[in-house]
Write an enzyme that holds these catalytic residues in place. Structure first.
Site: not given
Length: 700
Positions: A579, A592
């Site tokens: 990501s 995250y």
């Protein structure tokens, strides 16, 4: 469905009177219907094998005169899936006129080119080599089939006498002859000398049967095959055992599959020494009866008899000298046993080629085995894709049935090696191979994708399959996997339920991939989840879940994938989906973002370590994939919206506006990024941002 004249025990009677009635008097449609139901029974003919035809009266567009036209399966077709687009239409009269210019056996290849001068239908498929065999016979509907039972009769040591014993004077017989115009003349002559026969047995080849209507032809074919099958079964019962009886006991089914999965990457690597191959495993009762028998050692080297069989399976299989209960965990030791066996096979194949080649023979093809037998375990086949590997397996099962029947009747005979070579390296067969469409970029590769039940993972699997790969879908939700699998054509995909936080579950998924396709070349870690919380709200459970799925999952996948790829020796691709958040600091994202950063750096470490094995490791970084992404269906969307002070509904526009290209990023865009890495064979350790251009995420 109408009732047949006799009941069938050895073939499937599939004629549906209601379905046929809907076709009316359209003889071409009825011929196609007959072809399809014949092709649905593998005991009658296998994929791509056999040929069917019909003759109709049509108006000649040039003369307005009524002429007879023969409609026949075109070159390279399959009767089980035959449609109007797959047939050739030829003037029967013009085809028969070719007898006036035929100059003998040395003229066969030229005659195939002359078939085009007899074409009636301008949309015709290229006529096949079987065209004159049908055209020189007078019947309205004709079947040329390769039933196991008939080839057993045709391949028996005293085939002509056996034919007479079964059918008396109602069947003709011709000795082995390579398909072509001369064989058509022999069939015509046999019929002239034996008027009133119902069919002809072709030595070491197959069967011709016919009828005035499509149904009569169908019924005639089934009755002849049934009679041969019943005769063989009586002989088997009289004999008491087949193939000399059982020499080796088969392992239990679960153990056979475990052994096969462990061995397949090693076999695949060796079988791919010239061209990468995809594998198939089969262990039916028919296969086990043969490979575990005393006669395996005698019969396997003889090779197959029917040309369609050995064109798919090569002239003979490789029989492994491995004990069924041998421990396969020491891959290096097993490879030391396998390498010499493959080397001997290749040397023997080269000798076969050099001994029998003609002055104009095509260059030697891949000398590796197609069929590999492991007594006590099963049979492996390797080919350019899953369908071809599966079909090769089916053809060898047909060959086993032929050997079983011929041995029960008298003794099995195979084609002489020179005849077999002349079929395998026939210039017309080579021309057919050259006409095959170009393979797609990922053809022959096996991809395993985690999180493939939907969203980004499914889009990645779709892209890889569209570019030619076979794919193994994995996910924790089997219902989603079943739904996803249904979207792929046959022989393109398989699935395995996989929890990436559990190394045993990962190992089981890779085992399924090996069993389904022979190994793995591309592994994409797309399984994931997202948790967006401020630091004080982030729990240990949140942290551990993200680390386990994203980071530990990636580690376990890489460890298992690398072991299999090393066994294959073919290199590979390992691609984590990370990501933008692994590169950019953002609010409410500590757990995250940290996990994604760990994925990215682990990929760099893996790239450095695995490069010596030609295993490339590259990372794709999405950002803002809202539409079609399962992550955004839950609390993550609400968390990100809250972090940016907007509503959930405003998120797609917000993410599109903030990237340089002002583009909405979709799962298909991430899939394109993955595909790009799979074709960049000299790229490793890289990060590809698929985010529309986020300046703060530029890696340099």
């Amino acid at each position: 469905m109408n009732t047949p004249a006799i009941q069938f025990d050895h073939v499937d009677y599939l004629w549906d009177e209601e379905a046929a009635a809907k076709l009316g008097d359209d003889q071409v449609a009825l011929f196609l219907y007959r072809s399809n139901i014949l092709g649905a029974d593998l005991r009658i003919t296998n994929y791509g094998g056999g040929n069917t035809s019909c003759k109709t009266m049509e108006k000649d567009p040039l003369t307005n005169q009524e002429v007879e036209v023969m409609w026949i399966k075109g070159s390279g077709g399959d009767i089980g899936t035959l449609t109007r687009a797959g047939i050739a239409g030829l003037y029967t009269g013009r085809l028969r006129d070719l007898k006036k210019v035929y100059r003998g056996l040395d003229d066969e290849d030229r005659m195939v080119g002359l078939f085009n001068h007899a074409i009636y239908d301008l949309d015709s498929r290229a006529p096949s080599i079987d065209t004159p065999l049908h055209g020189l016979l007078p019947f309205k509907h004709i079947d040329h089939l390769h039933p196991d039972a008939l080839i057993a009769v045709a391949a028996a040591e005293d085939s002509e006498a056996i034919t007479r014993e079964i059918w008396g004077d109602t069947m003709g017989w011709v000795p082995w002859q390579r398909p072509g115009f001369d064989l058509g003349l022999q069939l015509e002559r046999t019929l002239a000398e034996n008027p009133g026969i119902r069919g002809i047995v072709l030595g070491s080849h197959g069967l011709f049967t016919w009828g005035d209507t499509s149904y009569e032809c169908y019924l005639n074919s089934l009755e002849v095959i049934e009679q041969a099958s019943a005769y063989i079964e009586r002989k088997v019962k009289e004999q008491g055992s087949v193939f000399g009886g059982e020499k080796i006991a088969a392992l239990p089914s679960t153990e056979r599959r475990r052994k096969a999965a462990a061995l397949m990457p090693m076999l695949r690597g060796l079988a791919s020494s010239e061209n990468r191959m995809v594998g198939h495993f089969a262990d039916s009762d028919t296969i086990l009866e043969f490979i575990n028998s005393y006669d395996l050692e005698r019969l396997a080297p003889m090779g197959t008899s029917c040309p369609d069989h050995f064109l798919r399976t090569k002239i003979q299989p490789l029989v492994l000298d491995l004990e069924p209960r041998q421990d396969l965990t020491d891959a290096a030791a097993i490879m030391d046993q396998l390498r010499p066996a493959f080397a001997r096979y290749r040397e023997e194949y080269q000798t076969y080629y050099e001994t029998h080649k003609r002055a104009n023979s095509p260059a030697m093809r891949d000398p590796n085995p197609v069929v590999i037998i492991y007594p006590g375990v099963g049979m492996f086949t390797f080919a350019k894709n899953k369908q071809t590997a599966r079909v090769a397996s089916e053809f060898y099962v047909n060959a086993i049935n032929v050997m079983r029947g011929a041995e029960a009747i008298s003794a099995y005979t195979s084609l002489p090696r020179q005849e077999a070579f002349d079929i395998e390296y026939w210039l017309l067969e080579e021309a057919k191979l050259q006409r095959m469409p170009k393979e797609k970029p990922l053809s022959r590769r096996v991809a395993l994708v985690t999180g493939a039940g939907g969203g980004i993972g499914k889009a990645i699997a779709d892209k890889l399959a569209a570019e030619g790969a076979v794919v193994v879908l994995t996910d924790i939700a089997e219902d989603r996997l079943r739904e996803a699998l249904a979207t792929y054509p046959a022989d393109t995909a398989a699935y395995a339920v996989c929890d990436v936080t559990d190394p045993d579950s990962i190992a089981a998924a890779f085992s399924e991939a090996c069993l389904a396709f022979g190994g793995v070349d591309i592994v994409v870690h797309s399984a994931g989840l997202a948790i967006s919380k401020p630091l004080e709200d982030t729990t240990d459970a949140d942290w551990n879940l993200l680390q386990n799925v994203l980071v530990k999952g990636q580690f376990s996948l890489a460890r298992t994938a690398a072991a299999i790829m090393r066994q294959q020796g073919l290199g590979g691709d390992f691609i984590p989906i990370a990501s933008k958040n692994g590169l950019v600091s953002g609010p409410n994202n500590v757990a995250y973002g940290t996990a994604k950063a760990a994925q990215q750096h682990m990929a760099r470490l893996l790239a450095a370590e695995l490069a010596g094995d030609r295993i490339r490791v590259n990372t794709v970084n999405p950002d803002g994939v809202i539409i079609g992404s399962k992550i955004w269906e839950g609390a993550w969307a609400e968390g990100r919206a809250k972090a940016y002070g907007i509503t959930v509904e405003e998120l797609p526009a917000h993410y599109a506006k903030r990237n340089l290209l002002n583009q909405i990023i979709r799962p298909e865009d991430i899939a394109d990024g993955v595909f790009a890495f799979t074709i960049l064979e000299k790229s490793t350790g890289n990060i590809l941002n698929v985010d529309g251009g986020m300046a703060n995420a530029f890696v340099r």
